[in-house]
Enzyme design. Structure first.
Site, PDB file in Angstrom:
ATOM      1  N   GLU A   1      45.080  40.616   4.943  1.00  0.00           N
ATOM      2  CA  GLU A   1      45.847  40.961   6.141  1.00  0.00           C
ATOM      3  C   GLU A   1      44.914  41.397   7.265  1.00  0.00           C
ATOM      4  O   GLU A   1      45.123  41.095   8.438  1.00  0.00           O
ATOM      5  CB  GLU A   1      46.838  42.093   5.824  1.00  0.00           C
ATOM      6  CG  GLU A   1      47.884  41.745   4.780  1.00  0.00           C
ATOM      7  CD  GLU A   1      47.463  42.073   3.359  1.00  0.00           C
ATOM      8  OE1 GLU A   1      46.261  41.928   3.025  1.00  0.00           O
ATOM      9  OE2 GLU A   1      48.327  42.475   2.575  1.00  0.00           O
TER      10      GLU A   1
ATOM     11  N   ASN B   1      40.997  37.750   1.689  1.00  0.00           N
ATOM     12  CA  ASN B   1      40.240  38.959   1.351  1.00  0.00           C
ATOM     13  C   ASN B   1      38.763  38.603   1.193  1.00  0.00           C
ATOM     14  O   ASN B   1      38.403  37.495   0.780  1.00  0.00           O
ATOM     15  CB  ASN B   1      40.803  39.663   0.108  1.00  0.00           C
ATOM     16  CG  ASN B   1      40.966  38.775  -1.108  1.00  0.00           C
ATOM     17  OD1 ASN B   1      41.120  37.569  -0.987  1.00  0.00           O
ATOM     18  ND2 ASN B   1      40.935  39.370  -2.288  1.00  0.00           N
TER      19      ASN B   1
ATOM     20  N   CYS C   1      40.940  43.473   2.914  1.00  0.00           N
ATOM     21  CA  CYS C   1      42.110  42.687   2.525  1.00  0.00           C
ATOM     22  C   CYS C   1      42.336  41.480   3.441  1.00  0.00           C
ATOM     23  O   CYS C   1      41.886  41.438   4.587  1.00  0.00           O
ATOM     24  CB  CYS C   1      43.370  43.550   2.572  1.00  0.00           C
ATOM     25  SG  CYS C   1      43.439  44.841   1.324  1.00  0.00           S
TER      26      CYS C   1
ATOM     27  N   CYS D   1      48.819  46.590   0.976  1.00  0.00           N
ATOM     28  CA  CYS D   1      48.428  47.945   0.593  1.00  0.00           C
ATOM     29  C   CYS D   1      48.777  48.907   1.736  1.00  0.00           C
ATOM     30  O   CYS D   1      49.073  48.488   2.869  1.00  0.00           O
ATOM     31  CB  CYS D   1      46.931  48.002   0.282  1.00  0.00           C
ATOM     32  SG  CYS D   1      45.864  47.988   1.732  1.00  0.00           S
TER      33      CYS D   1
ATOM     34  N   GLU E   1      35.369  40.319  -0.343  1.00  0.00           N
ATOM     35  CA  GLU E   1      34.857  41.438  -1.144  1.00  0.00           C
ATOM     36  C   GLU E   1      33.352  41.601  -0.962  1.00  0.00           C
ATOM     37  O   GLU E   1      32.705  40.832  -0.242  1.00  0.00           O
ATOM     38  CB  GLU E   1      35.245  41.212  -2.609  1.00  0.00           C
ATOM     39  CG  GLU E   1      36.771  41.184  -2.768  1.00  0.00           C
ATOM     40  CD  GLU E   1      37.229  41.033  -4.204  1.00  0.00           C
ATOM     41  OE1 GLU E   1      36.416  40.690  -5.078  1.00  0.00           O
ATOM     42  OE2 GLU E   1      38.434  41.264  -4.428  1.00  0.00           O
TER      43      GLU E   1
HETATM   44  N1  THU Z   1      44.126  42.680  -1.472  1.00  0.00           N
HETATM   45  C1  THU Z   1      44.483  42.034  -0.332  1.00  0.00           C
HETATM   46  O1  THU Z   1      43.739  41.202   0.195  1.00  0.00           O
HETATM   47  N2  THU Z   1      45.693  42.324   0.215  1.00  0.00           N
HETATM   48  C2  THU Z   1      46.596  43.189  -0.321  1.00  0.00           C
HETATM   49  O2  THU Z   1      47.657  43.388   0.235  1.00  0.00           O
HETATM   50  C3  THU Z   1      46.273  43.894  -1.569  1.00  0.00           C
HETATM   51  C4  THU Z   1      44.923  43.668  -2.133  1.00  0.00           C
HETATM   52  C5  THU Z   1      42.825  42.339  -2.095  1.00  0.00           C
HETATM   53  C6  THU Z   1      41.790  43.408  -2.023  1.00  0.00           C
HETATM   54  C7  THU Z   1      40.874  43.005  -3.170  1.00  0.00           C
HETATM   55  O3  THU Z   1      39.928  42.069  -2.671  1.00  0.00           O
HETATM   56  C8  THU Z   1      41.778  42.299  -4.148  1.00  0.00           C
HETATM   57  O4  THU Z   1      42.998  42.068  -3.452  1.00  0.00           O
HETATM   58  C9  THU Z   1      42.065  43.070  -5.404  1.00  0.00           C
HETATM   59  O5  THU Z   1      42.483  44.345  -5.127  1.00  0.00           O
END
Ligand code: THU
Length: 178
Positions: A100, A87, A98, A131, A89
């Site tokens: 994925e 991920n 994310c 998600c 940010e």
């Molecule tokens: N996140 C992912 O990378 N994959 C998921 O399936 C769920 C959430 C990340 C997004 C964000 O950077 C952090 O988790 C917290 O929500």
């Protein structure tokens, strides 16, 4: 060919072929291994446990200073290639994405493919189901039968079918085909 594309893996992903140089990867094929057509018996050891290890390695590269929640994902394509992602940010919080999605982007930049399996690990959670947005993205390049390995830092906790996590993916006709 397939052999070339596996040989073409870079960095930690090369470890999948050359376990001798990468300790920690599981080397003994089990019944749970995915059959990758075109690979010989010795090469048929792209195991879910190794997908987990690659996902965990990706999670350690996460850029997640705002959530403090590092996530990694690793994709096995139907033709035996592996891609991982973390991920990423952003200070403008909704602009992050994310793990994925990063892994899918790596697959697309290698020419695309179909997702056979994907492992997802959040280093600080018992499991991390993708998600809703990522489920739809995984579906775009997979099928209902694609395997989703939900992991914690130690290993795979549960393996689901994509269709069980996303029973009705979006299609413009409103009638999912799978
Ligand atoms: N996140 C992912 O990378 N994959 C998921 O399936 C769920 C959430 C990340 C997004 C964000 O950077 C952090 O988790 C917290 O929500």
């Amino acid at each position: 060919g397939i052999r070339d594309s596996v040989n073409g893996l870079v960095g930690s992903e090369m470890c999948i072929r050359d376990s001798g140089r990468c300790s920690g990867l599981v080397e003994t094929p089990k019944q749970t291994e995915t059959w990758v057509s075109g690979l010989n018996r010795k090469e048929r050891w792209i195991l879910p446990a190794n997908l987990h290890k690659l996902a965990a390695a990706a999670a350690r590269k996460a850029y997640a200073p705002y959530s403090g929640f590092p996530v990694g994902a690793a994709i096995l394509t139907t033709d035996g290639r592996i891609f991982s992602g973390c991920n990423i940010e952003n200070a403008a919080l909704p602009e992050g994405w994310c793990a994925e999605t990063t892994a899918i982007s790596q697959m697309i930049m290698d020419g695309g493919g179909r997702i056979a399996e994907i492992a997802v690990v959040a280093l600080k959670a018992d499991q991390c189901p993708p998600c809703g947005g990522c489920l739809q993205r995984i579906f775009e390049f997979g099928a209902g039968s694609a395997k989703v390995h939900l992991c914690n830092a130690e290993g795979i906790v549960e393996t689901c079918k994509l269709r069980d996590l996303l029973p009705r993916h979006f299609v413009k006709s409103g009638r999912p085909s799978v």
